[in-house]
Write a protein that holds these residues in place. Structure first.
Motif, short mmCIF file in Angstrom:
data_model
loop_
_atom_site.label_atom_id
_atom_site.label_comp_id
_atom_site.label_asym_id
_atom_site.label_seq_id
_atom_site.Cartn_x
_atom_site.Cartn_y
_atom_site.Cartn_z
N ALA A 208 0.82 -1.21 0.00
CA ALA A 208 0.00 0.00 0.00
C ALA A 208 0.86 1.26 0.00
O ALA A 208 0.56 2.23 -0.72
CB ALA A 208 -0.93 -0.01 1.21
N ASN A 211 2.40 1.62 -3.56
CA ASN A 211 1.40 2.03 -4.55
C ASN A 211 0.98 3.48 -4.35
O ASN A 211 0.85 4.24 -5.32
CB ASN A 211 0.18 1.11 -4.48
N ASP A 212 0.77 3.87 -3.12
CA ASP A 212 0.36 5.24 -2.83
C ASP A 212 1.44 6.24 -3.21
O ASP A 212 1.17 7.29 -3.80
CB ASP A 212 0.02 5.37 -1.34
N SER A 213 2.69 5.89 -2.92
CA SER A 213 3.79 6.80 -3.23
C SER A 213 3.99 6.94 -4.73
O SER A 213 4.21 8.04 -5.26
CB SER A 213 5.08 6.33 -2.56
N GLY A 216 1.64 9.14 -6.42
CA GLY A 216 1.85 10.54 -6.11
C GLY A 216 2.66 11.31 -7.12
O GLY A 216 2.69 12.55 -7.08
#
Length: 240
Positions: A208, A211-213, A216
């Motif tokens: 997570a 994927n989030d980074s 961004g």
């Protein structure tokens, strides 16, 4: 000194395996003879076939190999012999001038000159999100994502290359090239890739966070991610 990264496409009718073998036998020596140093080949060979599920594709056809090297000057006035070599070796090549930053040096599985580096190398051509300024994307990449990539993966080498500008007219409009080396098992086991063997909670957290980074700053519609075998011909490994 200036660093150049070139993507290479195989001629029609030549298999990726034959193309890679031919490059390995002749291209590094030819580039060195033309003044290049710190030469590294990334080849899509049979050893990394198990990582095909990790391929992400924008270009069609996609790159078959990557070569990295340094020149005293990448100015076109002094690059004629290099470009001619790359042109003869491939059906097509695209090249970029880059600024290299070694985040994790490979001290765990040191490369030996001309030999395949242990593990495998994920070679990623990435583009930044169109809704971000270049400065904002670089700030996220360097200021946030670098830490995430170190903390959530089993990468034993991690090199960031910020693209300064293209050197060939038809070069795809990437913003960066990233190379990360992983254990062979990471090709097929996500828990190995994300440094979470036997720990499902850690795996989910690391996945997570990564994927989030990535979301961004990366435009996932304009990236090419290639599993490769790394062959290093740099002076540092030759003198080891």
């Amino acid at each position: 000194m200036e660093k150049v990264i070139a993507a290479l496409w195989a001629p029609a009718g030549e298999s990726r395996a034959d193309f890679g073998g031919r490059l390995l036998q002749s291209l590094p020596a030819a580039l060195a003879g033309a003044g290049a140093s710190g030469i590294r080949l990334n080849l899509r060979d049979a050893v990394v076939a198990d990582a095909d599920a990790l391929v992400q594709q924008w270009q069609a056809p996609q790159q078959d190999a990557v070569v990295q090297f340094w020149l005293p000057s990448a100015n076109a006035r002094f690059r004629g012999e290099i470009d001619a070599l790359l042109g003869r070796a491939s059906a097509r090549f695209a090249a970029w001038l880059v600024c290299e930053s070694t985040i994790i040096a490979n001290t765990a599985h040191p490369a030996q000159a001309g030999q395949r580096t242990p593990g495998w190398s994920q070679a990623s051509f990435i583009s930044f999100r169109a809704d971000m300024t270049r400065a904002a994307a670089v700030a996220h990449w360097h200021g946030h994502h670098t830490r995430v990539a170190i903390e959530t993966q089993t990468n034993f080498e991690y090199v960031q290359n910020l693209i300064v500008h293209p050197l060939t007219d038809d070069a795809p409009a990437y913003d960066a090239f990233v190379e990360e080396c992983f254990p062979l098992e990471a090709m097929v086991d996500p828990a190995v890739f994300f440094d979470a063997i036997g720990n499902p909670a850690k795996f989910e957290a690391n996945l997570a966070a990564m994927n989030d980074s990535c979301a961004g700053f990366i435009d996932f519609s304009r990236i090419d991610v290639l599993p490769t075998s790394q062959f290093d011909f740099s002076p540092a490994t030759q003198s080891a």
